[in-house]
Write an enzyme that holds these catalytic residues in place. Structure first.
Site, PDB file in Angstrom:
ATOM      1  CG  HIS A  21      -6.871   2.628  -0.645  1.00  0.00           C
ATOM      2  ND1 HIS A  21      -6.069   3.018  -1.695  1.00  0.00           N
ATOM      3  CD2 HIS A  21      -6.032   2.302   0.371  1.00  0.00           C
ATOM      4  CE1 HIS A  21      -4.803   2.926  -1.326  1.00  0.00           C
ATOM      5  NE2 HIS A  21      -4.749   2.499  -0.082  1.00  0.00           N
ATOM      6  CB  CYS A  56      -1.890   0.546  -0.670  1.00  0.00           C
ATOM      7  SG  CYS A  56      -2.535   0.386   1.013  1.00  0.00           S
ATOM      8  CD  GLU A  85      -6.404   3.862  -5.114  1.00  0.00           C
ATOM      9  OE1 GLU A  85      -6.124   4.692  -6.001  1.00  0.00           O
ATOM     10  OE2 GLU A  85      -6.791   4.176  -3.967  1.00  0.00           O
TER      11      GLU A  85
END
Length: 201
Positions: free
Chosen positions: A166, A142, A80
């Site tokens: 992820h 998350c 991310e």
């Protein structure tokens, strides 16, 4: 000895399995890229997940923090780029549902990952495991954990890198949920291993 705190989550929503648990367990205690891997599993709880992750940071005092989350439906491993100051989405495992709620009342709008995410992607692909950078960690647990850890590092000016990755569903999860792409646990684990290896290069 350098340490890397690697976290995963327990199962949540309609996912009876969370492969991040298994990846963390598989890598726990290993030496990868010059880092000792210290694994911890977090609850899916808006009030507790970030708090417990911060406790683990205080306990372990790692050089690097990598948190893993399940993105059932994605077909690639996705580091991310950014976490945003927002909690929203489906209820957590205790039934708590938040909408448009800030993570930090006076925190910045977002924090960029301080991990070498482009090199992570390149290393995974070189090993034969599909990966790409994701520009949204969502607004669920998350994102909450990623933002909270980066906020702590910024506020306390800690010499620590952190971010979030992820992963797709495992085959075991896909057998219980139809219509989602999946990877073997071995491949999920090796993709994360390849990314961690980058840190020692």
């Amino acid at each position: 000895m350098k340490k890397l705190l690697l976290t995963g989550f327990v199962p949540f929503l309609d996912n009876p399995i969370n492969p991040t648990e298994e990846v963390v367990k598989a890598l726990e205690g290993q030496m990868i890229g010059g880092y000792e891997i210290v694994g911890r599993i977090l609850p899916v709880d808006f009030a507790e997940s970030a708090r417990q992750c911060i406790e683990h940071v205080n306990e372990v005092k790692p050089d690097v923090v990598i948190s893993l989350g399940l993105a059932a439906g994605r077909n690639k491993v996705t580091p991310e780029r950014i976490a945003i100051n927002c909690r929203d989405g489906e209820p957590d495992n205790n039934g708590v549902r938040l909408q448009d709620a800030p993570i930090e009342e006076v925190g910045p709008a977002g924090y960029f990952s301080t991990l070498p995410i482009r090199a992570f992607v390149d290393a995974s692909i070189e090993k034969g495991y599909p990966a790409t950078i994701s520009n949204t960690a969502g607004t669920y647990l998350c994102n909450n954990v990623m933002y909270s850890v980066l906020h702590k590092i910024e506020q306390e000016q800690l010499p620590m890198r952190a971010g979030f990755i992820h992963i797709p569903a495992s085959h075991e999860l896909a057998l219980k949920k139809s219509g989602i792409p999946s990877w073997s646990l071995a491949d999920l684990t090796e993709s994360i291993r390849a990314m961690i290896q980058v840190l020692g290069e």
